[in-house]
Design an enzyme around this catalytic site. Structure first.
Site, PDB file in Angstrom:
ATOM      1  N   LYS A 177       0.853  -1.185   0.000  1.00 18.62           N
ATOM      2  CA  LYS A 177       0.000   0.000   0.000  1.00 18.62           C
ATOM      3  C   LYS A 177       0.887   1.231   0.000  1.00 18.62           C
ATOM      4  CE  LYS A 177      -4.096   1.535  -0.385  1.00 18.62           C
ATOM      5  NZ  LYS A 177      -4.869   1.202  -1.574  1.00 18.62           N
ATOM      6  N   SER A 223      -8.470  -0.332  -5.296  1.00 19.87           N
ATOM      7  CA  SER A 223      -8.664   0.027  -3.903  1.00 19.87           C
ATOM      8  C   SER A 223     -10.156   0.213  -3.635  1.00 19.87           C
ATOM      9  CB  SER A 223      -7.852   1.272  -3.556  1.00 19.87           C
ATOM     10  OG  SER A 223      -7.495   1.251  -2.190  1.00 19.87           O
TER      11      SER A 223
END
Length: 590
Positions: free
Chosen positions: A189, A383
């Site tokens: 991430k 996402s």
């Protein structure tokens, strides 16, 4: 007193007359602006497509076109453009297509849809010509399907390979004594990396390189197929910077010839049987959209097509955003609409608010209980964009869609050092509980506050994984192994089980029709068009124009890279204190 009443009544009457006349004038202006043009295609027409124009998911109306001295039309959305090219296949007025190939600001998946539509058009034996002065790689990717692709002899073709470059702010934050206070779940991430590192982490470098390799491999394979040059040779040309001029591109068979604009137009006139002194009947794609009825459909049944493009935000959201509240209402509306038999949700987003994504996911899961829901992925469905999609009946993506990035982060900058040591500003106050002031930019987080926020991020990540596992029929452990915030292309996503099929919007609509067992239907699009009068009354045009002018001025002043940095910094405010399911900042492939 009598004199006063006399003047007062006269002024009041004048005001009323002025208001009535103004209403009629406004009504006339609105009527003339919103009236449908009587647009004709004409004979021996050539459909004109300028690849340098941004292609959005949904049609962009130009309501003041009729008031302009120049010929202006609405900008068709991507699905409109694909259907228009399809319609042109059997339109006897359209003899061919002309592609203006200078730049191309559109994403790879958008380019793929347009490119595939043009390849289908070629099967009709109608011609496609492509021309540019200075041709970018993405413009060439679409243009290389043409029967003839030409470039200005003194211009050139960009041929250098792809790259991704991130901008890092950590050193600047250190100098300013700003602690970003970052929390994240997922080793890939990388959305917060620009604020916590001064270069790419090994994990981010790995995922970025593999993503780039996938996109580049497809670019080379498709180019090789059209130009009859093997991929190894194409790759070597980029490594050697062998394409320095139009002549080089012709020599290595990337272009058919170097020609000036007038030479290309002369060749087209000869092909069309038009006298050299006459003009070619170029029909811009927007004009063609206004002239023909290209949307098929019949019967009372509907397939709802919901376009969602931009950052996912809480509340209603603004222009170019996916407001959780607004899109929740769209889904609720189609769920209760008995004429709607299936739903296609078109998502083009790198994510945003985790809560808004959860709310949209919830509505999609409710719709799915009563009618089929198909997800269609655009350039990005990553996402939060993937979060809200994962419970669909079927997911379609382009091979070069960017998807995945299943991870969560949050950021709460502490600016107390900056304010005190750089500006001489301090803060003080009172509170009724130890942590009542959290979050605050004026003080650092305590250890217990840090644990609290990290636990919240971990909890949201756990929920995200659960949603994907349940929706995709995957084990939790497997989902976690392909998640961790890592981004994938659509083709890799299909291999991993994140995507069901590779295909475009029409493929998704066809699938929805099959699942709903519909033979006749119409497509109902959301958001529904807003009337020009409503836009005037709400000040929409004024605000939109002002924002556009402001952004253009900033871009002109600081340049393209400076503008990206400006947008990155501007995005910090939206992320403060809110859990985000979002792609890395400005993942621009060049």
């Amino acid at each position: 007193m009598r004199q006063f009443l006399k003047f007062f009544l006269a002024s009041l009457l004048a005001l009323i007359v002025f208001a009535v006349v103004g209403v009629f004038i406004l009504a006339g202006v609105v009527g003339s602006v919103t009236a449908k043009k009587d647009v004709q295609v004409g004979e021996k027409a050539v459909l004109f497509i300028d690849l340098s124009k941004p292609i959005r998911e949904q049609k962009q109306e130009n309501p003041i076109a009729d008031l302009s001295s120049e010929e202006q039309y609405d900008a068709p959305g991507l699905y409109d453009m694909v259907r228009l090219i399809k319609y042109a296949e059997t339109d006897s007025s359209i003899k061919g297509i002309y592609l203006k190939c200078n730049d191309n600001p559109n994403g790879f998946a958008t380019c793929e849809e347009v490119r595939n539509a043009l390849l289908e058009f070629k099967k009709t034996k109608k011609f496609i010509y492509a021309y540019g002065d200075m041709m970018s790689q993405k413009a060439y990717y679409v243009g290389n399907i043409a029967d003839k692709i030409y470039c200005n002899p003194k211009g050139g073709l960009e041929w250098k390979g792809f790259s991704i470059q991130y901008m890092f702010f950590k050193n600047a934050l250190d100098k300013l004594e700003i602690d970003p206070q970052i929390f994240y779940a997922g080793k890939f991430k990388s959305a917060t990396e620009p604020f916590r590192a001064d270069k790419m982490t090994d994990a981010n470098r790995l995922q970025s390189q593999e993503l780039l390799n996938d996109l580049y491999e497809r670019f080379l394979l498709n180019t090789a197929e059209q130009r009859s040059v093997d991929t190894a040779s194409l790759h070597k040309l980029a490594n050697d910077l062998a394409i320095q001029s139009t002549n080089d591109a012709v020599k290595y068979k990337l272009l058919d010839a170097g020609k000036y604009d007038d030479e290309v137009k002369a060749e087209l006139k000869e092909k069309l049987g038009v006298k050299q002194e006459n003009k070619i009947n170029f029909v811009p794609i927007g004009k063609y959209e206004a002239a023909v009825n290209f949307k098929d459909g019949s019967g009372s049944d509907r397939i709802a097509l919901i376009y969602a493009q931009g950052d996912i935000v809480d509340g209603k959201g603004g222009e170019g955003q996916i407001g959780g509240e607004k899109f929740r209402m769209y889904l609720r509306k189609v769920r209760y609409d008995n004429s709607v038999k299936a739903v296609v949700f078109r998502i083009n987003s790198g994510g945003g608010s985790a809560l808004a994504s959860e709310n949209i996911w919830r509505e999609i899961s409710l719709v799915r209980k009563v009618k089929p829901v198909i997800l269609s992925f655009g350039d990005y469905a990553a996402s939060g964009g993937y979060y809200l999609s994962c419970d669909a009946d079927s997911i379609f993506a382009e091979p070069n869609t960017i998807t995945g990035s299943i991870g969560v982060f949050s950021m709460m900058p502490n600016l107390s050092g900056f304010f005190k040591n750089k500006l001489g500003v301090t803060f003080d106050g009172v509170k009724t509980a130890e942590h009542a002031s959290v979050p605050s930019i004026s003080q650092p987080l305590s250890d217990i506050e840090r644990r609290f926020i990290q636990n919240d991020v971990d909890s949201i990540y756990f929920t995200f994984l659960t949603r994907v596992s349940d929706g995709r029929g995957l084990s939790f452990a497997y989902t976690d192994s392909i998640a961790q915030g890592r981004v994938w292309t659509g083709s890799k996503g299909k291999e991993l089980g994140l995507v069901d099929r590779l295909g475009n919007i029409q493929d998704a609509v066809d699938c929805a029709a099959r699942m709903a067992k519909l033979k006749e239907y119409r497509v109902k699009e959301y958001p529904e068009p807003v009337s020009f009068l409503d836009k005037l009354l709400s000040g929409f045009q004024k605000v939109t124009k002002a924002n556009t002018v402001k952004e253009d001025m900033i871009k002109e002043e600081v340049g393209e890279e400076g503008y990206r940095a400006y947008n990155s910094l501007k995005g910090i405010k939206a992320m403060m204190g809110m859990a985000q399911a979002k792609l890395p900042f400005e993942m621009i492939v060049e």
